[in-house]
Design a protein around this motif. Sequence first.
Motif, PDB file in Angstrom:
ATOM      1  N   SER A 230       0.814  -1.217   0.000  1.00 42.04           N
ATOM      2  CA  SER A 230       0.000   0.000   0.000  1.00 42.04           C
ATOM      3  C   SER A 230       0.851   1.274   0.000  1.00 42.04           C
ATOM      4  N   LEU A 231       2.136   1.156   0.325  1.00 40.30           N
ATOM      5  CA  LEU A 231       3.019   2.324   0.204  1.00 40.30           C
ATOM      6  C   LEU A 231       3.246   2.693  -1.258  1.00 40.30           C
ATOM      7  N   ASP A 232       3.008   1.734  -2.146  1.00 42.55           N
ATOM      8  CA  ASP A 232       3.191   1.981  -3.580  1.00 42.55           C
ATOM      9  C   ASP A 232       1.886   2.362  -4.278  1.00 42.55           C
ATOM     10  N   MET A 233       0.813   2.521  -3.505  1.00 44.31           N
ATOM     11  CA  MET A 233      -0.476   2.786  -4.131  1.00 44.31           C
ATOM     12  C   MET A 233      -0.558   4.241  -4.604  1.00 44.31           C
ATOM     13  N   THR A 234      -0.947   4.420  -5.866  1.00 41.94           N
ATOM     14  CA  THR A 234      -1.019   5.759  -6.466  1.00 41.94           C
ATOM     15  C   THR A 234      -2.453   6.296  -6.448  1.00 41.94           C
ATOM     16  N   ASP A 235      -2.587   7.570  -6.795  1.00 41.98           N
ATOM     17  CA  ASP A 235      -3.923   8.156  -6.925  1.00 41.98           C
ATOM     18  C   ASP A 235      -4.751   7.384  -7.950  1.00 41.98           C
TER      19      ASP A 235
ATOM     20  N   GLY B 197      -3.147  -3.004   2.259  1.00 40.60           N
ATOM     21  CA  GLY B 197      -1.998  -2.799   3.142  1.00 40.60           C
ATOM     22  C   GLY B 197      -2.347  -1.815   4.238  1.00 40.60           C
ATOM     23  N   THR B 198      -1.741  -2.002   5.421  1.00 41.38           N
ATOM     24  CA  THR B 198      -2.151  -1.174   6.559  1.00 41.38           C
ATOM     25  C   THR B 198      -1.553   0.234   6.517  1.00 41.38           C
ATOM     26  N   ASP B 199      -0.449   0.406   5.795  1.00 43.30           N
ATOM     27  CA  ASP B 199       0.250   1.694   5.879  1.00 43.30           C
ATOM     28  C   ASP B 199      -0.570   2.861   5.347  1.00 43.30           C
ATOM     29  N   THR B 200      -1.339   2.640   4.277  1.00 41.68           N
ATOM     30  CA  THR B 200      -2.132   3.739   3.718  1.00 41.68           C
ATOM     31  C   THR B 200      -3.615   3.403   3.679  1.00 41.68           C
ATOM     32  N   MET B 201      -4.028   2.464   4.508  1.00 40.15           N
ATOM     33  CA  MET B 201      -5.431   2.054   4.545  1.00 40.15           C
ATOM     34  C   MET B 201      -6.358   3.217   4.886  1.00 40.15           C
ATOM     35  N   VAL B 202      -5.928   4.042   5.830  1.00 40.87           N
ATOM     36  CA  VAL B 202      -6.766   5.168   6.261  1.00 40.87           C
ATOM     37  C   VAL B 202      -6.900   6.197   5.137  1.00 40.87           C
ATOM     38  N   GLN B 203      -5.804   6.365   4.390  1.00 40.29           N
ATOM     39  CA  GLN B 203      -5.837   7.315   3.265  1.00 40.29           C
ATOM     40  C   GLN B 203      -6.830   6.866   2.186  1.00 40.29           C
ATOM     41  N   THR B 204      -6.784   5.593   1.838  1.00 40.09           N
ATOM     42  CA  THR B 204      -7.730   5.072   0.843  1.00 40.09           C
ATOM     43  C   THR B 204      -9.167   5.154   1.364  1.00 40.09           C
ATOM     44  N   ALA B 205      -9.338   4.916   2.666  1.00 44.24           N
ATOM     45  CA  ALA B 205     -10.670   5.028   3.252  1.00 44.24           C
ATOM     46  C   ALA B 205     -11.211   6.444   3.058  1.00 44.24           C
TER      47      ALA B 205
ATOM     48  N   VAL C 114     -12.681   1.222   8.819  1.00 45.41           N
ATOM     49  CA  VAL C 114     -11.456   0.424   8.893  1.00 45.41           C
ATOM     50  C   VAL C 114     -11.661  -0.630   9.980  1.00 45.41           C
ATOM     51  N   ALA C 115     -11.610  -1.915   9.591  1.00 50.15           N
ATOM     52  CA  ALA C 115     -11.772  -3.008  10.568  1.00 50.15           C
ATOM     53  C   ALA C 115     -10.413  -3.631  10.852  1.00 50.15           C
ATOM     54  N   MET C 116      -9.864  -3.271  11.984  1.00 51.15           N
ATOM     55  CA  MET C 116      -8.568  -3.815  12.410  1.00 51.15           C
ATOM     56  C   MET C 116      -8.601  -4.000  13.920  1.00 51.15           C
ATOM     57  N   ASN C 117      -7.864  -4.994  14.412  1.00 50.26           N
ATOM     58  CA  ASN C 117      -7.737  -5.213  15.854  1.00 50.26           C
ATOM     59  C   ASN C 117      -9.085  -5.451  16.519  1.00 50.26           C
ATOM     60  N   GLY C 118     -10.028  -6.004  15.768  1.00 50.93           N
ATOM     61  CA  GLY C 118     -11.315  -6.391  16.327  1.00 50.93           C
ATOM     62  C   GLY C 118     -12.367  -5.298  16.334  1.00 50.93           C
ATOM     63  N   SER C 119     -11.988  -4.079  15.960  1.00 51.89           N
ATOM     64  CA  SER C 119     -12.928  -2.958  15.977  1.00 51.89           C
ATOM     65  C   SER C 119     -13.182  -2.436  14.572  1.00 51.89           C
ATOM     66  N   ALA C 120     -14.306  -1.768  14.390  1.00 54.98           N
ATOM     67  CA  ALA C 120     -14.581  -1.050  13.145  1.00 54.98           C
ATOM     68  C   ALA C 120     -14.522   0.442  13.448  1.00 54.98           C
ATOM     69  N   PHE C 121     -13.559   1.119  12.858  1.00 55.08           N
ATOM     70  CA  PHE C 121     -13.391   2.556  13.077  1.00 55.08           C
ATOM     71  C   PHE C 121     -13.970   3.317  11.882  1.00 55.08           C
ATOM     72  N   PRO C 122     -14.810   4.337  12.135  1.00 56.77           N
ATOM     73  CA  PRO C 122     -15.203   5.213  11.023  1.00 56.77           C
ATOM     74  C   PRO C 122     -13.946   5.823  10.403  1.00 56.77           C
ATOM     75  N   TRP C 123     -13.976   6.004   9.094  1.00 54.77           N
ATOM     76  CA  TRP C 123     -12.779   6.382   8.329  1.00 54.77           C
ATOM     77  C   TRP C 123     -12.089   7.645   8.845  1.00 54.77           C
ATOM     78  N   ASP C 124     -12.859   8.562   9.444  1.00 59.70           N
ATOM     79  CA  ASP C 124     -12.279   9.843   9.854  1.00 59.70           C
ATOM     80  C   ASP C 124     -11.972   9.887  11.354  1.00 59.70           C
ATOM     81  N   GLN C 125     -12.004   8.722  11.999  1.00 61.13           N
ATOM     82  CA  GLN C 125     -11.702   8.692  13.433  1.00 61.13           C
ATOM     83  C   GLN C 125     -10.675   7.608  13.758  1.00 61.13           C
ATOM     84  N   VAL C 126      -9.727   7.423  12.866  1.00 59.34           N
ATOM     85  CA  VAL C 126      -8.778   6.336  13.078  1.00 59.34           C
ATOM     86  C   VAL C 126      -7.406   6.711  12.521  1.00 59.34           C
ATOM     87  N   ARG C 127      -6.373   6.211  13.175  1.00 60.01           N
ATOM     88  CA  ARG C 127      -5.019   6.304  12.630  1.00 60.01           C
ATOM     89  C   ARG C 127      -4.290   5.020  13.007  1.00 60.01           C
TER      90      ARG C 127
END
Lengths: 170, 170, 170, 170
Positions: free
Chosen positions: C58-63, C86-94, C142-155
């Motif tokens: 996901s570090l290589d993911m382009t616009d 990939g987890t590195d830019t998951m929040v950005q894509t969200a 974003v569903a990680m670590n057992g939780s679902a985070f709204p896209w604008d409330q997670v890092r």
Amino acid sequence: MAMAYMAIRIFVTGGTFDKEYDELHGRLFFKDTHVGEMLRLGRSRVDVSVRTLMMIDSLDMTDADRELIVSNCRQCGEARIVITHGTDTMVQTAGVLARADLGKTIVLTGAMIPYAFGSSDGLFNLGSALSFAQVLPPGVYVAMNGSAFPWDQVRKNTKTGYFESTSAST
Amino acid sequence: MAMAYMAIRIFVTGGTFDKEYDELHGRLFFKDTHVGEMLRLGRSRVDVSVRTLMMIDSLDMTDADRELIVSNCRQCGEARIVITHGTDTMVQTAGVLARADLGKTIVLTGAMIPYAFGSSDGLFNLGSALSFAQVLPPGVYVAMNGSAFPWDQVRKNTKTGYFESTSAST
Amino acid sequence: MAMAYMAIRIFVTGGTFDKEYDELHGRLFFKDTHVGEMLRLGRSRVDVSVRTLMMIDSLDMTDADRELIVSNCRQCGEARIVITHGTDTMVQTAGVLARADLGKTIVLTGAMIPYAFGSSDGLFNLGSALSFAQVLPPGVYVAMNGSAFPWDQVRKNTKTGYFESTSAST
Amino acid sequence: MAMAYMAIRIFVTGGTFDKEYDELHGRLFFKDTHVGEMLRLGRSRVDVSVRTLMMIDSLDMTDADRELIVSNCRQCGEARIVITHGTDTMVQTAGVLARADLGKTIVLTGAMIPYAFGSSDGLFNLGSALSFAQVLPPGVYVAMNGSAFPWDQVRKNTKTGYFESTSAST
């Protein structure tokens, strides 16, 4: 000829065998050896003592590192030794050990896939190396892919990842 | 003395080695052998041919079953044989094979934990048995817990699950 | 409110989730996705169709890659979507997906440890993401670590590797 | 709607989920629960507290056992509960819990293959159940095979081992 009483020394030098996955950086790295855990998993009851000499990729192994391995093999009380080693320069280290002419049975082994990744050839190879070390006459051998190759009759085929005999008769 | 050219015969008879989990009934059962998959996982390049003779719990093994094993060992072309076998009566079958006096190197091995359960001693034992089979002189051996025991100097300790030497010298 | 009839679309984009170990070069790489195998292992009976859009870190993911993901989410027939990433830019894509305002329930998930390494968080996360996708209202999560985070409330906390809420109320 | 702050209670009752292999007797048995280890493997950060109520095969579960489960669900402080349970009578226990009318979100889950056997549906199901428990309204549900079934609209198909909806609309 019961073999369970034989004392075997295991020297750990690193290699793919013991690589782990660093989840924060997505890289492979070394931490502690898995040899003890693997012997437990294999339910081994062979009388072994394990000592970690270094924890490195065998491409990074220096002449000084190899001298350290030789001197440890020379000084340890056991006449039968297994060395875990990266596959890339395993044959080179075997040559250094052979030329030191220690009069001991020394078997080098390793893995193509890290043990920590669940489906490794390492457990198979460790069972194999430990067995060869108990019955082969003094000499230096590479135990990979189920076979024990004399140190001067083996190469790693870097295209296939398999070790193969360089002996004309095979 | 490159060993890679040696042809080894592997006879499969079942045992814990090859038990699987039946998720509908919550029971252990036999389906196909895992020996081929284990040799691939171990990246073995030893020249083996695998034949399944039976797929049973060794407590259910009859005299007729043992005669079948003996006759297969006698008739096969290979002089070096590995037999996968349940641990409960492995020593008994080894005795039958020894008394048949076949003049071959025969190594029996097995597992305490099914290979299908992920963390098995089977892969370690298979690497060990295959190695002992390549270098031991003619005779019948039990390869368990990292050691090769002559058939008449071994018993399974049913309390610990480990095989131990009955030889006075060890 | 039986949920088994819901059709879920799964889009695969790569990430640690699907990395494999290249034993010849000792590197991690992408081959095929493991999502199908993981759903079988999890014995999932949810009505899903899986499509691989790309297989990248996901570090290589382009616009352009993100636009491809958005357009696939827009055009597919399903109103409920899981994206492996990939987890590195998951929040950005969200964020990109959220701003596209598709009116669908979109859940991004991934793994810190490759599934192929045996002990991965991927199987847990896939079960989690697939479940959240069936019951959460339209939005991007974003569903990680057992939780679902709204896209604008997670890092992603890059020091710990855990995703954490940026919401003041938690 | 960040969900990470939700406290979830997990009650362990046994079932295939937690069965282990007894290598001395070749039998399956119960020792300790694997739920804690599974949550670590899944890298869960959900606020859970785990309590083992019993460790039994669900075919052996008595009315008194079910009353114990009900009373624990009633008395615990959490409004969201996951129960690990054998699959054979999971639906029956769900019914008893539903009729107790506790006003909580209760999700029962389990596994067809023991977690200790390496390739289990348990990790997937635990991720699924924990997620459903965070978002479903009060009621009693069975989370298996990736879906959450209301307690009165589900049966285990004993021929296939899959849970299926009994609701006319699906």
